[in-house]
Write a protein that holds these residues in place. Sequence first.
Motif, PDB file in Angstrom:
ATOM      1  N   LYS A 132       0.828  -1.202   0.000  1.00 40.85           N
ATOM      2  CA  LYS A 132       0.000   0.000   0.000  1.00 40.85           C
ATOM      3  C   LYS A 132       0.863   1.253   0.000  1.00 40.85           C
ATOM      4  O   LYS A 132       0.557   2.245  -0.692  1.00 40.85           O
ATOM      5  N   ALA A 133       1.950   1.225   0.776  1.00 39.91           N
ATOM      6  CA  ALA A 133       2.844   2.383   0.836  1.00 39.91           C
ATOM      7  C   ALA A 133       3.492   2.651  -0.516  1.00 39.91           C
ATOM      8  O   ALA A 133       3.572   3.803  -0.970  1.00 39.91           O
ATOM      9  N   VAL A 134       3.956   1.594  -1.168  1.00 47.58           N
ATOM     10  CA  VAL A 134       4.587   1.754  -2.486  1.00 47.58           C
ATOM     11  C   VAL A 134       3.583   2.294  -3.498  1.00 47.58           C
ATOM     12  O   VAL A 134       3.869   3.235  -4.249  1.00 47.58           O
ATOM     13  N   LYS A 135       2.396   1.712  -3.515  1.00 49.63           N
ATOM     14  CA  LYS A 135       1.387   2.138  -4.478  1.00 49.63           C
ATOM     15  C   LYS A 135       0.953   3.581  -4.241  1.00 49.63           C
ATOM     16  O   LYS A 135       0.626   4.303  -5.185  1.00 49.63           O
ATOM     17  N   SER A 136       0.958   4.024  -2.992  1.00 44.32           N
ATOM     18  CA  SER A 136       0.543   5.394  -2.694  1.00 44.32           C
ATOM     19  C   SER A 136       1.512   6.422  -3.257  1.00 44.32           C
ATOM     20  O   SER A 136       1.123   7.564  -3.540  1.00 44.32           O
ATOM     21  N   LEU A 137       2.786   6.029  -3.403  1.00 41.07           N
ATOM     22  CA  LEU A 137       3.799   6.963  -3.890  1.00 41.07           C
ATOM     23  C   LEU A 137       3.970   6.938  -5.400  1.00 41.07           C
ATOM     24  O   LEU A 137       4.505   7.894  -5.977  1.00 41.07           O
ATOM     25  N   ALA A 138       3.535   5.875  -6.056  1.00 39.52           N
ATOM     26  CA  ALA A 138       3.802   5.718  -7.489  1.00 39.52           C
ATOM     27  C   ALA A 138       3.296   6.884  -8.337  1.00 39.52           C
ATOM     28  O   ALA A 138       4.039   7.398  -9.178  1.00 39.52           O
ATOM     29  N   PRO A 139       2.052   7.349  -8.157  1.00 40.14           N
ATOM     30  CA  PRO A 139       1.596   8.474  -8.985  1.00 40.14           C
ATOM     31  C   PRO A 139       2.437   9.736  -8.780  1.00 40.14           C
ATOM     32  O   PRO A 139       2.705  10.483  -9.728  1.00 40.14           O
ATOM     33  N   MET A 140       2.872   9.971  -7.546  1.00 40.39           N
ATOM     34  CA  MET A 140       3.721  11.120  -7.240  1.00 40.39           C
ATOM     35  C   MET A 140       5.057  11.005  -7.953  1.00 40.39           C
ATOM     36  O   MET A 140       5.576  11.976  -8.527  1.00 40.39           O
ATOM     37  N   MET A 141       5.630   9.807  -7.940  1.00 42.61           N
ATOM     38  CA  MET A 141       6.933   9.604  -8.565  1.00 42.61           C
ATOM     39  C   MET A 141       6.845   9.677 -10.082  1.00 42.61           C
ATOM     40  O   MET A 141       7.831   9.995 -10.748  1.00 42.61           O
TER      41      MET A 141
END
Length: 208
Positions: A40-49
Amino acid sequence: MKKMIMIAALATAAGAAVWAHGGATGVVKERMDGMAAMGKAVKSLAPMMRGEEEYDAHAVREAAAVISRHAGEAITSRFPEGTTAPPSEAKDAIWENWGDFSALAQQLAVAADGLELAAANGLAAAGGGMSADSMMGGNSMMGGKPMMGGSSMMGGSDTMMGGGSAMGGAPGQGMTAEQIGAMPASAAFEMTSRVCSTCHTRFRAEDD
């Protein structure tokens, strides 16, 4: 564009590591909960990255802290030998290659700590900047040589999914959290996601 596609693929792979709970109890449920939290943490950052959402250093630090909390010994302590009965999707390869598995778990903790430090650095400049690959094996901000020396930290001709041992292709092997923390946050995130993906590919049984 190529780098954004890679980040999207890595985040998807990391998200796929959220193992189905399916009635799990005890230590199996604990490790599944940990994997779910990290995914969940990784997926939450993907759009930002990928530049699809506004960059938020605080959100990066929080997500990195979640990954760090569930990595390292928090992973290995939840894999006592013999806990492979369904709904667990852990491969026997975990215990057959315990050194590789535990090293990947520790490297994930280091990468996550590095990501937390890198949060203040923002994203790499579009079309340039520093990627995880260049920090590990290409030109580096340290003066044109790979940061960690030699050719590539990715293990020569091995891909990130590895020929040879898991750690032969582990992103950031031998790097410290402080070295990773000197990267742009997007490069540190890419490295963290790759460690997740490497472990997932080598040690999780795929669905039929």
